[in-house]
Design a protein around this motif. Structure first.
Motif, mmCIF file in Angstrom:
data_model
loop_
_atom_site.group_PDB
_atom_site.id
_atom_site.type_symbol
_atom_site.label_atom_id
_atom_site.label_comp_id
_atom_site.label_asym_id
_atom_site.label_seq_id
_atom_site.Cartn_x
_atom_site.Cartn_y
_atom_site.Cartn_z
ATOM 1 N N ARG A 191 16.628 28.137 -110.277
ATOM 2 C CA ARG A 191 15.605 27.923 -109.265
ATOM 3 C C ARG A 191 16.242 28.164 -107.899
ATOM 4 O O ARG A 191 17.282 27.582 -107.593
ATOM 5 C CB ARG A 191 15.120 26.475 -109.378
ATOM 6 N N MET B 148 6.253 14.873 -102.621
ATOM 7 C CA MET B 148 6.263 16.339 -102.674
ATOM 8 C C MET B 148 5.687 16.816 -104.011
ATOM 9 O O MET B 148 5.011 17.845 -104.075
ATOM 10 C CB MET B 148 7.674 16.866 -102.496
ATOM 11 N N ALA B 149 5.949 16.048 -105.067
ATOM 12 C CA ALA B 149 5.421 16.443 -106.377
ATOM 13 C C ALA B 149 3.896 16.390 -106.361
ATOM 14 O O ALA B 149 3.219 17.277 -106.911
ATOM 15 C CB ALA B 149 5.979 15.535 -107.464
ATOM 16 N N GLY C 105 9.520 11.964 -107.622
ATOM 17 C CA GLY C 105 8.799 13.182 -107.257
ATOM 18 C C GLY C 105 9.143 13.715 -105.881
ATOM 19 O O GLY C 105 8.362 14.441 -105.272
ATOM 20 N N SER C 106 10.336 13.372 -105.380
ATOM 21 C CA SER C 106 10.684 13.865 -104.045
ATOM 22 C C SER C 106 11.636 15.064 -104.126
ATOM 23 O O SER C 106 11.996 15.629 -103.100
ATOM 24 C CB SER C 106 11.297 12.744 -103.218
ATOM 25 N N GLY C 107 12.035 15.412 -105.329
ATOM 26 C CA GLY C 107 12.836 16.638 -105.478
ATOM 27 C C GLY C 107 14.317 16.389 -105.725
ATOM 28 O O GLY C 107 15.119 17.320 -105.608
ATOM 29 N N LYS C 108 14.691 15.192 -106.106
ATOM 30 C CA LYS C 108 16.117 14.891 -106.308
ATOM 31 C C LYS C 108 16.692 15.741 -107.443
ATOM 32 O O LYS C 108 17.669 16.466 -107.263
ATOM 33 C CB LYS C 108 16.304 13.389 -106.621
ATOM 34 N N THR C 109 16.047 15.641 -108.599
ATOM 35 C CA THR C 109 16.554 16.383 -109.747
ATOM 36 C C THR C 109 16.449 17.889 -109.510
ATOM 37 O O THR C 109 17.384 18.641 -109.797
ATOM 38 C CB THR C 109 15.745 16.023 -111.006
ATOM 39 N N SER C 110 15.312 18.309 -108.960
ATOM 40 C CA SER C 110 15.125 19.748 -108.727
ATOM 41 C C SER C 110 16.206 20.277 -107.802
ATOM 42 O O SER C 110 16.733 21.368 -108.016
ATOM 43 C CB SER C 110 13.764 20.025 -108.087
ATOM 44 N N SER D 20 13.525 26.909 -102.624
ATOM 45 C CA SER D 20 12.225 26.514 -103.172
ATOM 46 C C SER D 20 12.092 24.998 -103.267
ATOM 47 O O SER D 20 11.014 24.476 -103.491
ATOM 48 C CB SER D 20 12.015 27.142 -104.553
ATOM 49 N N GLN E 174 2.613 19.339 -104.409
ATOM 50 C CA GLN E 174 2.731 20.549 -105.233
ATOM 51 C C GLN E 174 1.551 20.631 -106.208
ATOM 52 O O GLN E 174 0.942 21.674 -106.394
ATOM 53 C CB GLN E 174 4.045 20.523 -106.005
ATOM 54 N N VAL F 290 12.050 22.005 -101.066
ATOM 55 C CA VAL F 290 11.950 21.790 -99.625
ATOM 56 C C VAL F 290 12.273 20.332 -99.303
ATOM 57 O O VAL F 290 11.481 19.444 -99.580
ATOM 58 C CB VAL F 290 10.522 22.131 -99.151
HETATM 59 P P1 ADP Z 1 12.600 13.453 -108.571
HETATM 60 O O1 ADP Z 1 13.843 13.805 -109.278
HETATM 61 O O2 ADP Z 1 12.837 13.098 -107.136
HETATM 62 O O3 ADP Z 1 11.777 12.402 -109.251
HETATM 63 P P2 ADP Z 1 11.756 16.078 -109.324
HETATM 64 O O4 ADP Z 1 12.834 16.921 -108.795
HETATM 65 O O5 ADP Z 1 11.772 15.745 -110.770
HETATM 66 O O6 ADP Z 1 11.670 14.733 -108.491
HETATM 67 O O7 ADP Z 1 10.375 16.797 -108.942
HETATM 68 C C1 ADP Z 1 9.205 16.751 -109.735
HETATM 69 C C2 ADP Z 1 8.342 17.985 -109.472
HETATM 70 O O8 ADP Z 1 7.903 18.019 -108.136
HETATM 71 C C3 ADP Z 1 9.067 19.297 -109.701
HETATM 72 O O9 ADP Z 1 8.166 20.142 -110.396
HETATM 73 C C4 ADP Z 1 9.341 19.866 -108.348
HETATM 74 O O10 ADP Z 1 9.144 21.252 -108.348
HETATM 75 C C5 ADP Z 1 8.321 19.195 -107.460
HETATM 76 N N1 ADP Z 1 8.986 18.792 -106.206
HETATM 77 C C6 ADP Z 1 9.383 17.549 -105.906
HETATM 78 N N2 ADP Z 1 9.965 17.514 -104.715
HETATM 79 C C7 ADP Z 1 9.956 18.768 -104.239
HETATM 80 C C8 ADP Z 1 10.443 19.361 -103.039
HETATM 81 N N3 ADP Z 1 11.063 18.632 -102.104
HETATM 82 N N4 ADP Z 1 10.252 20.688 -102.870
HETATM 83 C C9 ADP Z 1 9.631 21.419 -103.818
HETATM 84 N N5 ADP Z 1 9.141 20.909 -104.958
HETATM 85 C C10 ADP Z 1 9.307 19.591 -105.189
#
Ligand code: ADP
Length: 415
Positions: A176, A389-390, A223-228, A180, A393, A182
């Motif tokens: 990824r 952010m999730a 859902g804030s993008g930590k894992t992503s 992408s 999206q 953000v």
């Molecule tokens: P977390 O680990 O913080 O719980 P994830 O990384 O699992 O969040 O994100 C869950 C979904 O939301 C993914 O499909 C991801 O693409 C989307 N997403 C979450 N945060 C972001 C971000 N900051 N920018 C782009 N997409 C995001």
């Protein structure tokens, strides 16, 4: 009686003779499933048994009655995936031709004894061919290795713990792009720069006798993008990910230490939701199973990495306040970063990524709508309301640009 004795002697002679002849004429190669070449070889075989163009070069299947299925999930660049079934040679005897030489392949499974740590059965593949063709074995294995490497090239490999070993989890994934994901201004850059700086300081650590390891904690709402972000960063640096689940059945302190010190090179160890593993004294699942990893065992594993080895550990949590201070002290967690719900700027950037550059909507309209979305989020933030952010999206995937801003407004009204 004389004839009888004579015949027995001849029979024995023939048996002995044919065994000796076979020994002289044939060579065998044994590969067992502890060796990496085992997976490569089976994948190579599966590849060659389906691809027509290869058949001419490397030979063709000949009468295989025992097949097993291997399901591969293929990920496309747009994120969708599909399952592909490949029939591979199952346990039994098979024949194939490779560069003009006939080879016999025997796949055997030892069902009584399991591998102690991982619980998978032992398997061996024995390849037999004529002695004069023995030079083909290394060539075949090299081809299998190159094929495996090619499949991984430019992809992200995720591994999970199997007993005391790290095994690939699913097929290598499409990387990824880092941009992408953000994050808020400067957040992503801060993590990336820190990791890059760390990777260039091996000498510095070695000269001072400090273990060459660094720990990161990304905390914030789900859902804030930590894992992503961690996955995207691994991809950008061509690193793999070793995903560790501390509450996994059968994981003990000893195994944990082993896993930590035997992670493959160039990989991040990722531990998600670290708070969940130790939030109660003893972790008990619904059926009464108690997690065997202790908190002190985990700390030991974090600390106990031999000084020369490079170790990068990422942890994520939604509840940083629940973490024991002992876990997040420097040396265990060197950089702590808040990855929060959408800021106005993040929302605008994601919006423009989604709708910008399309022919359906003029770019100045996208800019106006993005501005409107940013203002909306800023206002709601003043009232203490935020959106992840999730969730954004999700709204963008389902709606057109205009509807997306409206549905975001609805989202806040409903809260
Ligand atoms: P977390 O680990 O913080 O719980 P994830 O990384 O699992 O969040 O994100 C869950 C979904 O939301 C993914 O499909 C991801 O693409 C989307 N997403 C979450 N945060 C972001 C971000 N900051 N920018 C782009 N997409 C995001």
């Amino acid at each position: 009686m004389g004839v009888g004795v004579g015949l027995t002697a001849i029979r024995q002679g023939v048996i002995l003779g044919s065994t000796a002849l076979r020994r002289r004429l044939l060579v065998t190669l044994e590969v067992n499933n502890k060796d990496r070449a085992y997976e490569w070889f089976l994948a190579w075989l599966a590849h060659n048994s389906t691809s027509v163009s290869q058949q001419r070069v490397t030979g063709r299947w000949f009468r295989s009655h025992q097949l097993s299925v291997e399901t591969a999930v293929e990920q496309r660049s747009n994120g969708s995936s599909s399952a592909v079934f490949k029939l591979v040679a199952g346990p039994g005897t098979h024949w194939f031709r490779y560069h003009g030489a006939w080879m016999q392949m025997k796949r055997e499974r030892e069902t009584r004894a399991m591998q102690l740590m991982s619980g998978t059965p032992w398997e061996t593949v024995t390849l037999t061919t004529l002695s004069r063709d023995r030079g083909l074995f290394p060539q075949l294995l090299a081809e299998a290795r190159d094929l495996a490497m090619k499949n991984q090239e430019g992809k992200l490999v995720i591994r999970t713990a199997w007993g005391i070993e790290w095994k690939p989890f699913g097929q290598p994934r499409q990387k990824r792009p880092l941009h992408s994901v953000v994050l808020d201004a400067g957040v992503g850059e801060k993590i990336e720069q820190d990791v890059r700086a760390f990777l260039q300081r091996r000498r510095w650590y070695a000269d001072r006798g400090i273990p060459y390891r660094r720990g990161y904690l990304l905390y914030g709402p789900p859902g804030s993008g930590k894992t992503s972000y961690i996955q995207a960063l691994a991809g950008a640096l061509s690193y793999d990910i070793c995903l560790l689940n501390l509450s996994e059945r059968g994981l003990t302190d000893d195994k944990l230490i082993h896993l930590f010190s035997n992670a493959p090179e160039r990989s991040f160890i990722l531990i998600e939701d670290v708070d969940a593993a130790f939030n109660k004294r003893v972790q008990t699942s619904e059926d009464g199973y108690q997690s065997a990893v202790t908190f002190s065992g985990f700390l030991n594993a974090l600390d106990g990495v031999a000084s020369g080895e490079e170790r990068i550990i990422f942890m994520t949590t939604n509840h940083v306040d629940k973490l024991d201070p002992a876990l997040i002290r420097p040396g265990r967690v060197d950089l702590r970063v808040l990855v929060d719900d959408a800021s106005p700027l993040q929302a605008q950037t994601l919006f423009t990524r989604f709708y910008g550059g399309s022919e359906d909507i003029p770019s100045d309209e996208v800019t106006t709508l993005a501005q409107e979305l940013g203002d909306l989020i800023e206002n709601e933030m003043l009232n203490g309301r935020r959106i992840s952010m999730a969730a954004l999206q999700g709204l963008f995937i389902r709606n057109s640009a205009k509807e997306a801003v409206e549905s975001c407004r609805d989202f806040f009204v409903k809260r």
